[in-house]
Design a protein around this motif. Structure first.
Motif, PDB file in Angstrom:
ATOM      1  N   VAL A   1      -2.887   7.612 -11.586  1.00 53.22           N
ATOM      2  CA  VAL A   1      -3.584   6.773 -12.551  1.00 53.22           C
ATOM      3  C   VAL A   1      -4.298   7.664 -13.565  1.00 53.22           C
ATOM      4  O   VAL A   1      -5.029   8.582 -13.178  1.00 53.22           O
ATOM      5  N   GLY A   2      -4.104   7.383 -14.839  1.00 50.29           N
ATOM      6  CA  GLY A   2      -4.800   8.141 -15.876  1.00 50.29           C
ATOM      7  C   GLY A   2      -4.399   7.622 -17.244  1.00 50.29           C
ATOM      8  O   GLY A   2      -3.664   6.639 -17.370  1.00 50.29           O
ATOM      9  N   ASP A   3      -4.883   8.295 -18.266  1.00 50.97           N
ATOM     10  CA  ASP A   3      -4.458   7.954 -19.624  1.00 50.97           C
ATOM     11  C   ASP A   3      -3.148   8.696 -19.871  1.00 50.97           C
ATOM     12  O   ASP A   3      -3.098   9.704 -20.580  1.00 50.97           O
ATOM     13  N   LEU A   4      -2.080   8.180 -19.275  1.00 48.15           N
ATOM     14  CA  LEU A   4      -0.795   8.856 -19.295  1.00 48.15           C
ATOM     15  C   LEU A   4      -0.107   8.726 -20.647  1.00 48.15           C
ATOM     16  O   LEU A   4       0.677   9.590 -21.037  1.00 48.15           O
ATOM     17  N   ASN A   5      -0.383   7.641 -21.348  1.00 50.35           N
ATOM     18  CA  ASN A   5       0.176   7.415 -22.676  1.00 50.35           C
ATOM     19  C   ASN A   5      -0.986   7.195 -23.642  1.00 50.35           C
ATOM     20  O   ASN A   5      -1.457   6.075 -23.812  1.00 50.35           O
ATOM     21  N   PRO A   6      -1.474   8.246 -24.270  1.00 52.68           N
ATOM     22  CA  PRO A   6      -2.680   8.121 -25.091  1.00 52.68           C
ATOM     23  C   PRO A   6      -2.479   7.343 -26.385  1.00 52.68           C
ATOM     24  O   PRO A   6      -3.447   7.125 -27.117  1.00 52.68           O
ATOM     25  N   SER A   7      -1.265   6.886 -26.669  1.00 50.29           N
ATOM     26  CA  SER A   7      -1.064   6.021 -27.830  1.00 50.29           C
ATOM     27  C   SER A   7      -1.277   4.552 -27.488  1.00 50.29           C
ATOM     28  O   SER A   7      -1.291   3.701 -28.381  1.00 50.29           O
ATOM     29  N   ARG A   8      -1.431   4.247 -26.201  1.00 53.84           N
ATOM     30  CA  ARG A   8      -1.735   2.886 -25.755  1.00 53.84           C
ATOM     31  C   ARG A   8      -3.215   2.782 -25.414  1.00 53.84           C
ATOM     32  O   ARG A   8      -3.837   3.758 -25.003  1.00 53.84           O
TER      33      ARG A   8
ATOM     34  N   PRO B   1      -8.408  12.721 -14.597  1.00 59.58           N
ATOM     35  CA  PRO B   1      -9.628  12.219 -15.237  1.00 59.58           C
ATOM     36  C   PRO B   1      -9.398  10.871 -15.902  1.00 59.58           C
ATOM     37  O   PRO B   1      -8.273  10.365 -15.968  1.00 59.58           O
ATOM     38  N   SER B   2     -10.456  10.308 -16.453  1.00 63.83           N
ATOM     39  CA  SER B   2     -10.382   8.999 -17.093  1.00 63.83           C
ATOM     40  C   SER B   2      -9.854   9.080 -18.516  1.00 63.83           C
ATOM     41  O   SER B   2      -9.629   8.050 -19.149  1.00 63.83           O
ATOM     42  N   PHE B   3      -9.663  10.288 -19.035  1.00 59.17           N
ATOM     43  CA  PHE B   3      -9.203  10.489 -20.399  1.00 59.17           C
ATOM     44  C   PHE B   3      -8.047  11.480 -20.399  1.00 59.17           C
ATOM     45  O   PHE B   3      -7.787  12.152 -19.395  1.00 59.17           O
ATOM     46  N   PHE B   4      -7.342  11.563 -21.506  1.00 56.70           N
ATOM     47  CA  PHE B   4      -6.161  12.405 -21.602  1.00 56.70           C
ATOM     48  C   PHE B   4      -6.534  13.851 -21.879  1.00 56.70           C
ATOM     49  O   PHE B   4      -7.290  14.148 -22.811  1.00 56.70           O
ATOM     50  N   ILE B   5      -5.996  14.751 -21.066  1.00 57.12           N
ATOM     51  CA  ILE B   5      -6.054  16.184 -21.337  1.00 57.12           C
ATOM     52  C   ILE B   5      -4.616  16.661 -21.460  1.00 57.12           C
ATOM     53  O   ILE B   5      -3.822  16.508 -20.535  1.00 57.12           O
ATOM     54  N   GLY B   6      -4.271  17.214 -22.603  1.00 61.09           N
ATOM     55  CA  GLY B   6      -2.913  17.678 -22.806  1.00 61.09           C
ATOM     56  C   GLY B   6      -2.701  18.133 -24.236  1.00 61.09           C
ATOM     57  O   GLY B   6      -3.634  18.225 -25.043  1.00 61.09           O
ATOM     58  N   HIS B   7      -1.447  18.404 -24.556  1.00 54.49           N
ATOM     59  CA  HIS B   7      -1.104  18.921 -25.888  1.00 54.49           C
ATOM     60  C   HIS B   7      -1.479  17.905 -26.958  1.00 54.49           C
ATOM     61  O   HIS B   7      -1.163  16.723 -26.863  1.00 54.49           O
ATOM     62  N   GLY B   8      -2.154  18.371 -28.015  1.00 52.42           N
ATOM     63  CA  GLY B   8      -2.528  17.511 -29.114  1.00 52.42           C
ATOM     64  C   GLY B   8      -3.666  16.562 -28.819  1.00 52.42           C
ATOM     65  O   GLY B   8      -3.911  15.629 -29.595  1.00 52.42           O
TER      66      GLY B   8
ATOM     67  N   GLY C   1       0.780  -1.219   0.000  1.00 46.58           N
ATOM     68  CA  GLY C   1       0.000   0.000   0.000  1.00 46.58           C
ATOM     69  C   GLY C   1       0.817   1.278   0.000  1.00 46.58           C
ATOM     70  O   GLY C   1       1.956   1.314   0.461  1.00 46.58           O
ATOM     71  N   ASN C   2       0.214   2.340  -0.522  1.00 46.28           N
ATOM     72  CA  ASN C   2       0.758   3.696  -0.465  1.00 46.28           C
ATOM     73  C   ASN C   2       0.126   4.454   0.703  1.00 46.28           C
ATOM     74  O   ASN C   2      -0.761   3.952   1.387  1.00 46.28           O
ATOM     75  N   HIS C   3       0.558   5.698   0.880  1.00 50.32           N
ATOM     76  CA  HIS C   3      -0.097   6.619   1.816  1.00 50.32           C
ATOM     77  C   HIS C   3      -1.314   7.271   1.162  1.00 50.32           C
ATOM     78  O   HIS C   3      -1.765   8.327   1.597  1.00 50.32           O
ATOM     79  N   SER C   4      -1.811   6.695   0.100  1.00 47.95           N
ATOM     80  CA  SER C   4      -3.013   7.170  -0.579  1.00 47.95           C
ATOM     81  C   SER C   4      -3.485   6.030  -1.467  1.00 47.95           C
ATOM     82  O   SER C   4      -2.800   5.016  -1.603  1.00 47.95           O
ATOM     83  N   LEU C   5      -4.645   6.205  -2.059  1.00 48.54           N
ATOM     84  CA  LEU C   5      -5.149   5.236  -3.024  1.00 48.54           C
ATOM     85  C   LEU C   5      -5.729   5.983  -4.212  1.00 48.54           C
ATOM     86  O   LEU C   5      -5.914   7.195  -4.168  1.00 48.54           O
ATOM     87  N   SER C   6      -6.008   5.255  -5.282  1.00 47.70           N
ATOM     88  CA  SER C   6      -6.675   5.814  -6.448  1.00 47.70           C
ATOM     89  C   SER C   6      -7.822   4.902  -6.854  1.00 47.70           C
ATOM     90  O   SER C   6      -7.796   3.699  -6.563  1.00 47.70           O
ATOM     91  N   VAL C   7      -8.805   5.475  -7.519  1.00 47.96           N
ATOM     92  CA  VAL C   7      -9.974   4.725  -7.980  1.00 47.96           C
ATOM     93  C   VAL C   7     -10.123   4.966  -9.476  1.00 47.96           C
ATOM     94  O   VAL C   7     -10.115   6.109  -9.937  1.00 47.96           O
ATOM     95  N   ALA C   8     -10.250   3.880 -10.243  1.00 45.51           N
ATOM     96  CA  ALA C   8     -10.394   3.995 -11.694  1.00 45.51           C
ATOM     97  C   ALA C   8     -10.923   2.677 -12.241  1.00 45.51           C
ATOM     98  O   ALA C   8     -10.699   1.610 -11.651  1.00 45.51           O
ATOM     99  N   ASP C   9     -11.589   2.736 -13.377  1.00 47.90           N
ATOM    100  CA  ASP C   9     -12.020   1.532 -14.084  1.00 47.90           C
ATOM    101  C   ASP C   9     -10.853   1.065 -14.940  1.00 47.90           C
ATOM    102  O   ASP C   9     -10.782   1.330 -16.133  1.00 47.90           O
ATOM    103  N   VAL C  10      -9.923   0.344 -14.322  1.00 48.21           N
ATOM    104  CA  VAL C  10      -8.680   0.015 -15.010  1.00 48.21           C
ATOM    105  C   VAL C  10      -8.861  -1.073 -16.060  1.00 48.21           C
ATOM    106  O   VAL C  10      -8.051  -1.171 -16.994  1.00 48.21           O
TER     107      VAL C  10
END
Length: 634
Positions: free
Chosen positions: A421-428, A615-622, A377-386
């Protein structure tokens, strides 16, 4: 990662089939891939699962932020609005735009005074709708919400204390469509679990944005004060349009009506100030009145204190909390204990004024023992539909628990302080997870496929890596970048070195007009640059929280358009000062409050070592056009 490794983004039903066929990967270090710096190809954004999730019925969150040249007026594009909705902005009775606003949800009123009065009206199928609520006026650039510190005192052992405004959360407590603030007051003698000594009581207030205090809850002397003891959740769990408030309580807790839970005379503190005996409760409070509606035994019970890793009371009282859509439609409450050794997570539903336990995950159970879930465990958790099955999972450090309470995967890479946790690599396809490690024998940081735990890239081991962030802060590299305390470089979405690290590695915020995220640390917001960072905001007369963690009380999209507000307490703890961006944007995104991964992240943000929401989707350049969530309101 080379082009040959890239998978096209699959539809949710295709990913459910893939998951059903197996492919849960443990022992993921063996599957680590080579770092590469090739350019990424952005894949189309996908909307949430088809099941409509319950979300808040919100007003427009209309704000007017004053600058030296006029007012930036911004508002929410709700998920319940039509895709083609447009807007008109009014100052008093005068419409300011010559044609309906289509490409954004903000308007700059040049030369207007800070006292100007605004409303906004949606235009649907050519018909103008009713006016919104009047705009909240941020002048000069911020909004102060008055708060009242509790009276200080002296704890046993002649330990005097006063109160400081600490972590906050947001929720619509009274059902009027406007978010309210829920604030934890922490005494100045609060302790880390590793430190002995008595503390003052922890106090929690429910506050409207005009400063009206709806209630005050005093957790009493049998709840010790500190970052790891009280994790409170604020969410509309029963779908009645009003948020409830859940937290751990004990003998002597006094609810918002003054009623006492358990015994008011009981004092379970030992000579070192720890509380290692006596009953422990989980209580659901009415968000409008603060009344305790039901208390049940906290799960898990502390049992044998030493079974959690030490005998003096450090590891036994490490608590985490969260909110997740475990059935894909309605929110459930998560309450957890332990992460250094044993971990137990209890999932609760709140329906019809009653708690029902949905499931309990225990790393020492026969189903999980020996499978590498202990101590992750971490000192926090995350929630996502992985796994993209429409239901949420709990990313609990170096392991993930499925929506049904079964272990999904573990990397066995151990404890750490930060994860994203997020869409960190939107090409995957799917989501990714970036984490730092405290164990010097393990990789200092790593990124994994959030569905399987397969390690995608990692950095060298050798030190306790205490901090790390993943977000798109640099437009020169596709996807989210990552950086951490013991690494010496900013890394791309595939782990390649990009050069100079940002000046901070704490929080991030969408603050200016572009979709690249900014750096939030202490009481400032900076823009990353390859040769140096640019200051965009310095909070005036405010303080950060939680010592060297230097976090705000709350940061997220709580008002206005999709950009994020920052909430800091004033230096004298008499107001929560909310800053909202003064920058125009041409990007239109549905309010992030209606993206449930982001919304549940705001709920768990106050948990232990606070982390920023994603968020559950990528926000960023391009970025492609942002998806529209499928939701419904009570």
């Amino acid at each position: 990662m080379t082009d040959s490794h890239r998978r096209p983004r699959t539809a949710p039903w295709q990913r459910r089939i893939r998951r059903a066929s197996g492919g849960r990967i443990a022992g993921a270090l063996a599957a680590a891939v080579t770092l590469a710096g090739s350019a990424l190809t952005m894949l189309p954004q996908t909307a949430q699962a088809a099941t409509a999730r319950q979300v808040e019925r919100l007003d427009r969150g209309l704000t007017s932020v004053h600058t030296s040249s006029g007012n930036l007026v911004s508002w929410r594009w709700l998920a319940t609005d039509p895709n083609d909705v447009t807007f008109n902005v009014y100052r008093g009775g005068t419409k300011l735009n010559s044609s309906p606003i289509t490409g954004s949800t903000n308007h700059f009123d040049s030369g207007a005074p800070d006292s100007a009065d605004y409303t906004v009206r949606a235009v649907v199928n050519g018909t103008e709708q009713a006016p919104s609520e009047r705009a909240l006026q941020f002048r000069p650039g911020y909004l102060d919400v008055p708060i009242s510190p509790p009276a200080g005192g002296t704890a046993p052992g002649n330990s005097p204390y006063t109160y400081e405004a600490n972590d906050a959360s947001a929720g619509d407590l009274d059902g009027d469509g406007r978010l309210d603030l829920i604030l934890k007051w922490q005494p100045t003698n609060a302790k880390d679990n590793s430190q002995s000594g008595y503390t003052g009581n922890t106090i929690v207030d429910g506050i409207k944005l005009d400063g009206t205090r709806l209630w005050r809850i005093d957790l009493g002397r049998n709840i010790r004060s500190g970052a790891h003891y009280t994790q409170f959740q604020v969410y509309d769990y029963d779908g009645d349009g009003k948020a409830e408030v859940a937290m751990k309580t004990a003998d002597g807790t006094r609810d918002g009506t003054g009623a006492v839970i358990g015994s008011s005379a009981a004092d379970h503190r030992n000579s070192s100030g720890y509380i290692l005996s006596g009953p422990e409760y989980l209580t659901m409070f009415n968000g409008q009145t603060g009344k305790a509606m039901q208390s049940v035994d906290y799960v898990p019970a502390r049992g044998n204190v030493s079974s959690w890793g030490d005998s003096y009371g450090n590891r036994v009282d490490r608590f985490l909390a969260g909110t997740a859509y475990l059935d894909g439609a309605r929110p459930s409450l998560l309450m957890a204990r332990g992460y250094y050794t044993r971990t137990v997570i209890a999932a609760w539903d709140w329906r019809g004024g009653q708690f029902t336990r949905r499931w309990t995950f225990d790393t020492t159970s026969s189903a999980n023992s020996g499978k590498g879930y202990d101590g992750q465990g971490n000192h926090s958790l995350s929630v996502a539909d992985v796994d993209a099955d429409g239901k949420d999972e709990i990313v609990y450090g170096a392991m993930t628990v499925d929506d049904n309470g079964n272990g999904l995967w573990t990397t066995r890479l151990g404890h750490g302080d930060a994860g994203h946790v997020g869409d960190l690599n939107p090409s995957r396809a799917g989501l990714e997870y970036f984490k730092v490690s405290e164990d010097g024998s393990k990789p200092g940081s790593w990124t994994a496929d959030a569905r399987t735990g397969q390690i995608l890239w990692r950095t060298a081991s050798g030190a306790d890596n205490g901090r790390g962030v993943a977000a798109d802060v640099y437009a020169g590299s596709a996807g989210a970048e990552a950086w951490s305390a013991t690494d010496t470089t900013l890394r791309s979405a595939t782990g390649a070195s990009l050069g100079r690290e940002p000046s901070s590695m704490n929080f991030v915020s969408w603050w200016d007009g572009d979709p690249v995220r900014e750096l939030l640390d202490g009481t400032r917001v900076d823009k990353y640059g390859t040769s140096g960072d640019t200051r965009l905001l310095t909070g005036s007369g405010v303080h950060s929280n939680n010592g060297t963690k230097a976090t705000p009380s709350l940061s997220g999209d709580i008002l206005g358009d999709w950009r994020e507000e920052v909430v800091w307490p004033t230096a004298n703890n008499t107001a929560l000062r909310i800053y909202s961006t003064p920058h125009r944007t041409n990007t239109r995104i549905t309010t992030l409050l209606h993206d449930t991964q982001y919304r549940t992240a705001l709920a768990w943000q106050n948990t232990a070592y606070n982390q920023p929401p994603h968020p559950s989707f990528f926000i960023g350049h391009g970025m492609p056009t942002a998806p529209r969530p499928t939701v419904h309101t009570p």
